[in-house]
Enzyme design. Structure first.
Site, short mmCIF file in Angstrom:
data_model
loop_
_atom_site.label_atom_id
_atom_site.label_comp_id
_atom_site.label_asym_id
_atom_site.label_seq_id
_atom_site.Cartn_x
_atom_site.Cartn_y
_atom_site.Cartn_z
N THR A 1 0.81 -1.22 0.00
CA THR A 1 0.00 0.00 0.00
C THR A 1 0.84 1.26 0.00
O THR A 1 0.47 2.26 -0.61
CB THR A 1 -0.95 0.00 1.22
N SER B 1 1.21 -7.47 -1.00
CA SER B 1 1.73 -8.55 -0.15
C SER B 1 0.90 -9.82 -0.23
O SER B 1 1.41 -10.91 0.02
CB SER B 1 1.88 -8.09 1.30
N THR C 1 0.90 -4.69 4.37
CA THR C 1 0.62 -5.08 5.75
C THR C 1 -0.05 -6.44 5.91
O THR C 1 0.05 -7.05 6.97
CB THR C 1 -0.26 -4.01 6.43
#
Length: 174
Positions: free
Chosen positions: A24, A66, A95
């Site tokens: 992000t 991710s 994350t």
């Protein structure tokens, strides 16, 4: 292998290596109906804007969300860290699976590794990215060797933390 994106001048050997993997922190959105793309990293621009004087080197390893990272990607990240001459390494990371990558880095010795991400892209005015990156830079300088996660104004043991999706925050675990 990692591609060097930027390096501070006059730094024969950088004090800190910053590896970018996507997530992000580097996302771009074109309009409300578009899907995101992970763009060119903003890390060097953020650090130059903050007038960081500590010698650092930025290198891109991946440009992925991710959730798309594979075991091979994590092995590439770990090998890049292991091969780097720097003892202090920051990794920008999405994350959602940051803790998985922390686990993959756990076997590396003699390096202070800090994973950092953002809950909103750095290109957004109201993003936690700049603050988190500053926390990661500070952590890389003062923390003992090991794997750390810098998120939400807190430094976590990278092997004893999880993302709480309901709270939209990271929390320590026993």
């Amino acid at each position: 292998m990692a591609r060097v994106v930027a390096a501070k001048e006059n730094a024969a050997v950088s004090d800190v290596l910053i590896l970018t993997t996507g997530g992000t922190i580097d996302k771009l959105y074109f309009d409300a109906l578009s899907t995101y793309q992970i763009g060119e990293s903003v890390v060097d621009r953020v650090l130059r804007t903050a007038q960081v004087k500590l010698p650092y080197r930025v290198a891109e390893v991946l440009r992925k969300d991710s959730l798309e990272l594979t075991d091979d990607d994590r092995a590439l990240i770990a090998q890049t860290v292991a091969d780097a001459p720097e003892r202090r390494v920051i990794i920008t990371h999405g994350t959602d699976t940051m803790t998985h990558t922390a686990q993959a880095l756990a076997g590396l010795r003699g390096k202070t590794i800090v994973l950092v991400g953002a809950l909103a892209p750095a290109r957004f005015a109201e993003s936690d990215a700049t603050f988190n990156l500053g926390m990661a830079l500070a952590t890389a300088q003062v923390a003992a060797p090991g794997v750390w996660i810098a998120m939400n104004g807190t430094i976590f043991d990278g092997l004893r933390v999880r993302k709480d999706r309901a709270a939209n925050a990271f929390v320590a675990v026993d």
